[in-house]
Scaffold this motif. Structure first.
Motif, mmCIF file in Angstrom:
data_model
loop_
_atom_site.group_PDB
_atom_site.id
_atom_site.type_symbol
_atom_site.label_atom_id
_atom_site.label_comp_id
_atom_site.label_asym_id
_atom_site.label_seq_id
_atom_site.Cartn_x
_atom_site.Cartn_y
_atom_site.Cartn_z
ATOM 1 N N GLY A 1 46.889 -118.829 40.518
ATOM 2 C CA GLY A 1 47.099 -117.977 42.382
ATOM 3 C C GLY A 1 46.235 -117.890 42.790
ATOM 4 N N VAL A 2 45.985 -118.458 43.910
ATOM 5 C CA VAL A 2 45.030 -118.010 45.020
ATOM 6 C C VAL A 2 45.037 -117.076 45.885
ATOM 7 N N ARG A 3 46.014 -116.587 46.111
ATOM 8 C CA ARG A 3 46.294 -115.427 46.971
ATOM 9 C C ARG A 3 46.641 -114.660 46.733
ATOM 10 N N ASP A 4 46.575 -113.005 47.049
ATOM 11 C CA ASP A 4 47.192 -111.553 46.637
ATOM 12 C C ASP A 4 48.240 -111.597 47.462
ATOM 13 N N ARG A 5 48.268 -112.346 48.145
ATOM 14 C CA ARG A 5 49.100 -111.594 49.619
ATOM 15 C C ARG A 5 50.082 -113.336 49.736
ATOM 16 N N VAL A 6 51.522 -113.082 49.802
ATOM 17 C CA VAL A 6 52.150 -114.367 50.433
ATOM 18 C C VAL A 6 53.286 -114.765 51.760
ATOM 19 N N SER A 7 53.136 -115.533 53.149
ATOM 20 C CA SER A 7 53.206 -115.819 53.752
ATOM 21 C C SER A 7 54.804 -115.612 53.280
ATOM 22 N N VAL A 8 55.596 -115.052 54.119
ATOM 23 C CA VAL A 8 57.691 -115.032 53.858
ATOM 24 C C VAL A 8 57.639 -115.056 55.046
ATOM 25 N N GLY A 9 59.546 -115.956 55.367
ATOM 26 C CA GLY A 9 60.100 -115.832 56.160
ATOM 27 C C GLY A 9 61.558 -115.304 55.527
ATOM 28 N N ILE A 10 62.210 -115.568 56.724
ATOM 29 C CA ILE A 10 63.868 -114.976 56.476
ATOM 30 C C ILE A 10 64.653 -115.745 56.358
ATOM 31 N N SER A 11 65.764 -115.715 55.495
ATOM 32 C CA SER A 11 66.497 -116.919 55.888
ATOM 33 C C SER A 11 67.997 -116.639 56.300
ATOM 34 N N ILE A 12 68.552 -116.788 58.083
ATOM 35 C CA ILE A 12 69.371 -115.929 58.250
ATOM 36 C C ILE A 12 71.039 -116.732 58.518
ATOM 37 N N GLY A 13 72.121 -116.219 57.303
ATOM 38 C CA GLY A 13 72.955 -117.004 57.483
ATOM 39 C C GLY A 13 73.706 -117.530 58.419
ATOM 40 N N ILE A 14 74.188 -118.510 59.039
ATOM 41 C CA ILE A 14 75.385 -118.656 60.055
ATOM 42 C C ILE A 14 76.033 -117.226 60.469
ATOM 43 N N GLN A 15 76.008 -117.233 61.431
ATOM 44 C CA GLN A 15 76.537 -115.844 62.388
ATOM 45 C C GLN A 15 78.350 -116.513 63.015
ATOM 46 N N PRO A 16 78.997 -115.023 63.275
ATOM 47 C CA PRO A 16 80.177 -115.503 63.873
ATOM 48 C C PRO A 16 80.257 -115.995 65.410
ATOM 49 N N SER A 17 78.962 -116.227 66.238
ATOM 50 C CA SER A 17 79.150 -115.573 67.159
ATOM 51 C C SER A 17 77.665 -116.333 67.860
ATOM 52 N N ILE A 18 77.198 -116.382 69.491
ATOM 53 C CA ILE A 18 75.781 -116.488 68.930
ATOM 54 C C ILE A 18 75.136 -115.268 69.200
ATOM 55 N N GLU A 19 76.093 -114.217 69.947
ATOM 56 C CA GLU A 19 75.836 -113.525 70.575
ATOM 57 C C GLU A 19 75.199 -112.156 69.226
ATOM 58 N N ALA A 20 76.068 -112.669 68.419
ATOM 59 C CA ALA A 20 75.523 -111.819 66.845
ATOM 60 C C ALA A 20 74.671 -112.762 66.467
ATOM 61 N N LEU A 21 74.284 -113.881 66.499
ATOM 62 C CA LEU A 21 73.052 -114.560 65.600
ATOM 63 C C LEU A 21 72.116 -114.075 66.797
ATOM 64 N N GLN A 22 71.564 -113.891 67.905
ATOM 65 C CA GLN A 22 70.522 -113.797 68.655
ATOM 66 C C GLN A 22 70.362 -111.524 68.115
ATOM 67 N N ALA A 23 71.647 -110.948 68.104
ATOM 68 C CA ALA A 23 71.327 -109.685 67.318
ATOM 69 C C ALA A 23 70.023 -109.521 66.093
ATOM 70 N N ARG A 24 70.721 -110.275 65.219
ATOM 71 C CA ARG A 24 70.763 -110.094 63.554
ATOM 72 C C ARG A 24 68.935 -111.114 64.205
ATOM 73 N N VAL A 25 68.843 -112.576 64.876
ATOM 74 C CA VAL A 25 67.216 -112.709 65.164
ATOM 75 C C VAL A 25 66.078 -111.395 65.458
ATOM 76 N N ALA A 26 66.545 -110.451 66.507
ATOM 77 C CA ALA A 26 65.743 -110.124 67.047
ATOM 78 C C ALA A 26 65.812 -109.003 66.331
ATOM 79 N N GLU A 27 66.311 -108.474 65.002
ATOM 80 C CA GLU A 27 66.419 -107.097 63.747
ATOM 81 C C GLU A 27 65.376 -107.949 63.758
ATOM 82 N N VAL A 28 65.856 -109.063 62.925
ATOM 83 C CA VAL A 28 64.521 -109.886 61.647
ATOM 84 C C VAL A 28 63.164 -109.137 62.762
#
Ligand code: OSB
Ligand code: MG
Length: 369
Positions: free
Chosen positions: A125-152
């Motif tokens: 390995g060549v790095r001490d920290r690894v870049s990460v993201g998050i995987s968001i599941g399918i949400q019941p509505s666009i509003e719920a999705l936007q809220a979860r995106v804002a949260e993360v």
């Protein structure tokens, strides 16, 4: 070295967030935790197959069975000079990559400990920290999705992946892109589309996604090549890549521009390293995918993702996005740069809470030499 004892723990843990993909909804995460012992040392691995045969043909119960009846007896008491040798001992068994990965990776942890090295150092390995993201599941509505995106985003995640499925794709992706024009954003279809759906997938091109992951069937490479030729968005293969030859075929046919590496999906670290070296030579960047692993698999993923060709953020979110009481210490997000620090203790670098492990247990077996 010789493994004296192999213990298999089929467990199930409650997830903190319901996770919906094109192949189903998950609220509980089963897996098989593999514990190996030799020379007074202990190694840990995880077979990350799910509840049902929906992401891949394996399930936690089939991994347990294949490990107990075939893989563990092939490995217990057999001499090997390097964990690659454990992959060799199991070669006769076809498929069942996740089952194999749990046992082979436990041997890697054990081997690194016997060499008094971190897994990261052993793998190069060549790095001490690894870049990460998050995987968001399918949400019941666009509003719920936007809220979860804002949260993360508020938590500090710098790359977001949204799960899509037929009929739930262009609208939610466009809504999030409109709100965050510069966000590192990507989609994962988990094989929900066919080549004839190319026009819908083409509608995602103007959104300038980082990539679209596995749009077409889980076994396909050829139609992905035809689709990639028609799309500006890079295709990333996940489900279609199980072995070095799959990666080579995908690269030769230009079926993708990026590969998602999941060590469970390719049967363990030996294959993962071979694919890493091939993609690096071919100029195809990789990133580390996730299977909602416990701290055991997460620690190993961090070590793997510290290798040089892991050039894009991985699906390795902080522990608090998955479980309340994980099997190991928690991994936290470094908010300033959306990274997680790679453990630097011996082997995978985390201790396993065996009391908790027993509490989550559904089935147990032990195989000795
Ligand atoms: O396709 O990448 C996938 C989880 C389970 C099965 C398949 C996938 C996923 C994820 C979650 O996207 C990744 C993670 O955070 O572990
Ligand atoms: Mg995927």
């Amino acid at each position: 070295m010789k493994i004296e004892k192999i213990e298999l723990h089929h467990i199930s843990m409650n997830m903190l967030h319901r996770f919906e993909t094109s192949f189903g909804v998950q609220t509980e995460r089963p897996c098989v935790v593999v514990k190996v012992q030799a020379d007074g040392l202990t190694g840990w691995g995880e077979s990350p197959a799910g509840d049902g045969p929906f992401y891949s043909p394996e399930t936690a119960r089939t991994s347990f069975l294949i490990l107990k009846d075939f893989l563990a007896p092939m490995v217990a008491g057999k001499d090997f000079a390097h964990p690659r040798g454990v992959a060799g001992l199991m070669r006769r068994v076809r498929g069942n990559e996740m089952a194999k990965a749990g046992l082979e990776n436990a041997a890697w942890d054990l081997f690194a400990k016997s060499k008094k090295q971190s897994l990261k150092a052993l793998l190069g390995g060549v790095r001490d920290r690894v870049s990460v993201g998050i995987s968001i599941g399918i949400q019941p509505s666009i509003e719920a999705l936007q809220a979860r995106v804002a949260e993360v985003l508020g938590l500090g995640y710098g790359r977001i992946k949204l799960k899509i499925k037929k009929g739930c794709d262009v609208k939610p992706m466009t809504a999030v892109r409109e709100r965050y024009p510069k966000l590192l954003l990507m989609a994962d279809a988990n094989s929900d589309y066919q080549l004839e759906d190319a026009p819908v997938l083409k509608e995602l091109d103007p959104l300038k996604l980082l990539m679209i992951e596995q749009p077409l069937p889980y076994y396909d490479i050829i139609d992905h090549a035809k689709l990639q030729a028609r799309l500006e968005t890079p295709i990333c293969l996940d489900e279609s890549i199980h072995r070095l030859d799959d990666a080579r075929h995908a690269i030769e046919l230009k079926a993708c521009r990026i590969i998602n590496m999941k060590v469970g999906r390719v049967g363990g670290l030996t294959n993962a390293l071979a694919i890493h070296d091939l993609t690096q030579k071919a100029g195809i960047p990789m990133w580390c995918g996730g299977m909602i692993e416990t701290g055991i698999g997460r620690a190993l993923n961090l070590a793997l993702a510290s290798l040089p060709n892991f050039k894009l953020p991985g699906d390795i979110s902080a522990s608090d996005q998955y479980y309340k009481n994980d099997l190991t210490r928690q991994f936290v997000l470094n908010k300033e740069d959306s990274t997680i620090t790679v453990p630097d203790g011996l082997g995978i670098g985390v201790e396993v809470d065996e009391g908790r492990l027993a509490g989550y247990r559904l089935q147990h077996a032990a195989v000795t030499a």
